[in-house]
Design an enzyme around this catalytic site. Structure first.
Site, PDB file in Angstrom:
ATOM      1  N   VAL A  55      -5.380  -6.037  10.545  1.00  0.00           N
ATOM      2  CA  VAL A  55      -4.327  -6.855  11.159  1.00  0.00           C
ATOM      3  C   VAL A  55      -4.927  -7.873  12.131  1.00  0.00           C
ATOM      4  CG1 VAL A  55      -2.139  -6.835  12.427  1.00  0.00           C
ATOM      5  CG2 VAL A  55      -2.687  -4.940  10.885  1.00  0.00           C
ATOM      6  N   GLU A  79       7.430  -6.823  16.801  1.00  0.00           N
ATOM      7  CA  GLU A  79       8.067  -7.089  15.499  1.00  0.00           C
ATOM      8  C   GLU A  79       7.313  -6.439  14.346  1.00  0.00           C
ATOM      9  OE1 GLU A  79      11.102  -8.987  14.592  1.00  0.00           O
ATOM     10  OE2 GLU A  79      10.478  -7.604  13.034  1.00  0.00           O
ATOM     11  N   VAL A 116       7.430  -2.265  12.683  1.00  0.00           N
ATOM     12  CA  VAL A 116       8.296  -1.687  11.644  1.00  0.00           C
ATOM     13  C   VAL A 116       8.435  -2.695  10.515  1.00  0.00           C
ATOM     14  CG1 VAL A 116      10.589  -0.768  11.095  1.00  0.00           C
ATOM     15  CG2 VAL A 116       9.614  -0.413  13.380  1.00  0.00           C
ATOM     16  N   GLY A 141       6.210  -4.120   8.655  1.00  0.00           N
ATOM     17  CA  GLY A 141       5.151  -5.135   8.520  1.00  0.00           C
ATOM     18  C   GLY A 141       5.686  -6.531   8.770  1.00  0.00           C
ATOM     19  N   GLU A 177      -5.124   5.778   3.350  1.00  0.00           N
ATOM     20  CA  GLU A 177      -6.352   6.116   4.069  1.00  0.00           C
ATOM     21  C   GLU A 177      -7.032   7.291   3.362  1.00  0.00           C
ATOM     22  OE1 GLU A 177      -7.115   4.642   7.079  1.00  0.00           O
ATOM     23  OE2 GLU A 177      -5.273   3.457   7.101  1.00  0.00           O
ATOM     24  N   LYS A 195       8.630   4.820  12.637  1.00  0.00           N
ATOM     25  CA  LYS A 195       9.385   3.570  12.447  1.00  0.00           C
ATOM     26  C   LYS A 195      10.896   3.795  12.607  1.00  0.00           C
ATOM     27  CE  LYS A 195       5.762   1.613   9.513  1.00  0.00           C
ATOM     28  NZ  LYS A 195       5.261   1.530   8.139  1.00  0.00           N
ATOM     29  N   GLY A 253       0.073  -4.790   4.849  1.00  0.00           N
ATOM     30  CA  GLY A 253      -0.832  -5.837   4.357  1.00  0.00           C
ATOM     31  C   GLY A 253      -1.190  -6.796   5.465  1.00  0.00           C
TER      32      GLY A 253
HETATM   33  N1  HSE Z   1       0.468   2.664   6.164  1.00  0.00           N
HETATM   34  C1  HSE Z   1       1.614   1.852   6.448  1.00  0.00           C
HETATM   35  C2  HSE Z   1       2.421   1.662   5.153  1.00  0.00           C
HETATM   36  C3  HSE Z   1       1.161   0.528   6.993  1.00  0.00           C
HETATM   37  O1  HSE Z   1       1.932   2.036   4.088  1.00  0.00           O
HETATM   38  O2  HSE Z   1       3.553   1.189   5.210  1.00  0.00           O
HETATM   39  C4  HSE Z   1       2.234  -0.247   7.672  1.00  0.00           C
HETATM   40  O3  HSE Z   1       2.782   0.438   8.754  1.00  0.00           O
END
Ligand code: HSE
Length: 412
Positions: free
Chosen positions: A12, A124, A127, A129, A185, A200, A297
């Site tokens: 990010v 922002e 939650v 992305g 991950e 979230k 992303g």
């Molecule tokens: N690991 C999270 C997802 C990243 O897959 O949505 C964004 O919060």
């Protein structure tokens, strides 16, 4: 000239650096000021990367530089992000973040500290992305009582469930694929066990209720028990399995949960595939609105962080107002919640199993798939969770019932 610092040059952080540089003209026009990235903080070195010119390993360079007015905290995790954020806010620097763990656990406190220091704490990107959902909740849907928030809040699990459904793969295979693509991950627990979605929905419900919803109080189930068989049954019923974060406010109080749901074709969430997220909000006057887009992303998440940077620059010496008190909100237990579940029963005596199920739940249509010989599936009537779970435990002692293989809530 606004001077910015970025804490963390990971996915990010490097995205924030790129978005500001790629869209400099737009970003400066919208901010009303020229913008300089004065520091990027990271423990690592990046030989040959232009970021080297502004790279620092020492947070104090940023903290003690009075020219830096806005900091993007995109490190993730609570430590040391919490200490760094607090220190910046106490110095009157605004902080913009994508860090949902930190926002969910300390958001209310950091908003208060920001306000006390004429700065802003904005999130922002924490939650959904790149999906604008926090700002609409704070500044657009303000005339309504928010009755419900629900959505697909995790891109990784939505990608995995989509792949299981569309390619007929088992959970373990799609997990490996998601890891190879960099979506999941190496330790995928935060995504697949629902913790990420839980943080979230905790943030969204805290904003809706203007109080501290503790994510530890939210009943959370992930997708680790979802099998190809569950997906095959869902498809046979014209449904998709989706991991949903849900929160609802009723006359009696509010509840929230994260769990896999069998979503019907009539739901707008049915069509949300791949890494995409969607959030539905129901207001008592507005009715239902939907927000859809890339929930994860680099560029999408960075775009949301930079939108906050622009907002913070425009709000110089003022606080972006967010009503979220530190007072704990007591969520209701989900026991009294009414739901229908899809059940898969292992049986070697189908007539006896069907008789026991019909006696307990009333007339129902059974789903039998040729690939799964020794089992039957059915949908329960809509019942209170507590009664439904009791009935299912009782079912286990009935003739013909070997085992309950799955119990998945439905969403129309
Ligand atoms: N690991 C999270 C997802 C990243 O897959 O949505 C964004 O919060």
């Amino acid at each position: 000239m606004a001077k910015i610092a970025i804490l963390g040059y990971g996915t990010v952080g490097s995205g924030v650096y790129d978005v500001i540089n790629t869209n400099r003209e737009i970003v400066e026009h919208k901010s009303g000021e020229e913008m300089e990235i004065k520091y990027v903080l990271d423990l690592r070195d990046f030989p040959g990367d232009p970021v080297e010119a502004v790279l620092t390993h020492d947070f104090n360079d940023i903290l003690n530089d009075d020219e830096v007015s806005v900091v993007a905290e995109v490190m993730g995790g609570v430590k040391p992000a919490y200490e760094f954020t607090k220190a910046c806010l106490l110095k009157g620097k605004s902080v913009c973040t994508s860090n949902k763990e930190l926002v969910a656990s300390h958001g209310a406190e950091l908003i208060r500290i920001a306000k006390e220091n004429n700065a802003s704490y904005v999130f922002e990107a924490s939650v959904g992305g790149g999906i604008p959902i926090i700002r609409p909740l704070l500044t657009s849907i303000t005339a309504d009582k928010i009755e419900e928030i629900k959505g697909i809040l995790n891109g990784t699990t939505n990608y995995m469930l989509t792949k299981m459904s569309e390619e007929g793969l088992e959970y373990e295979d799609v997990l490996k694929d998601a890891q190879a693509k960099g979506y999941a991950e190496r330790n995928p627990a935060a995504d697949v066990e629902g913790h990420d979605a839980c943080r979230k929905i905790a943030i969204l419900m805290s904003l809706a209720l203007e109080a501290q919803v503790d994510y530890n109080d939210i009943m959370t189930e992930g997708i680790t028990n979802i099998t190809k068989a569950d997906i095959d049954y869902a498809k046979a019923m014209g449904r998709q399995i989706k991991l949903l974060g849900k929160g609802k406010t009723t006359e009696e109080g509010s509840w929230a949960m994260v769990a896999p749901f069998m979503v019907g074709k009539d739901s707008p969430l049915y069509m949300v595939r791949d890494v995409f997220n969607a959030v539905s909000v129901v207001g008592n006057m507005l009715g239902q609105v939907m927000f859809y887009g890339k929930g994860a992303g680099k560029e999408a998440t960075a775009s949301a962080v930079v939108s906050d940077i622009i907002d913070a620059v425009r709000s110089k010496d003022k606080t972006i107002s967010i009503n979220w008190s530190e007072e704990k909100y007591e969520l209701m237990p989900i026991d009294t919640l009414k739901t229908s579940k899809f059940i898969r029963i292992e049986t070697y005596d189908k007539p006896a199993a069907k008789k026991a199920i019909t006696e307990l739940f009333g007339e129902t249509s059974f789903i039998e798939l040729s690939d799964y010989e020794d089992e039957i599936g059915f949908l329960t009537p809509v019942m209170r969770e507590i009664d439904l779970n009791k009935a299912l435990s009782g079912l286990l002692s009935e003739e013909g019932i070997e085992n309950i293989l799955s119990a998945i809530r439905t969403e129309e």
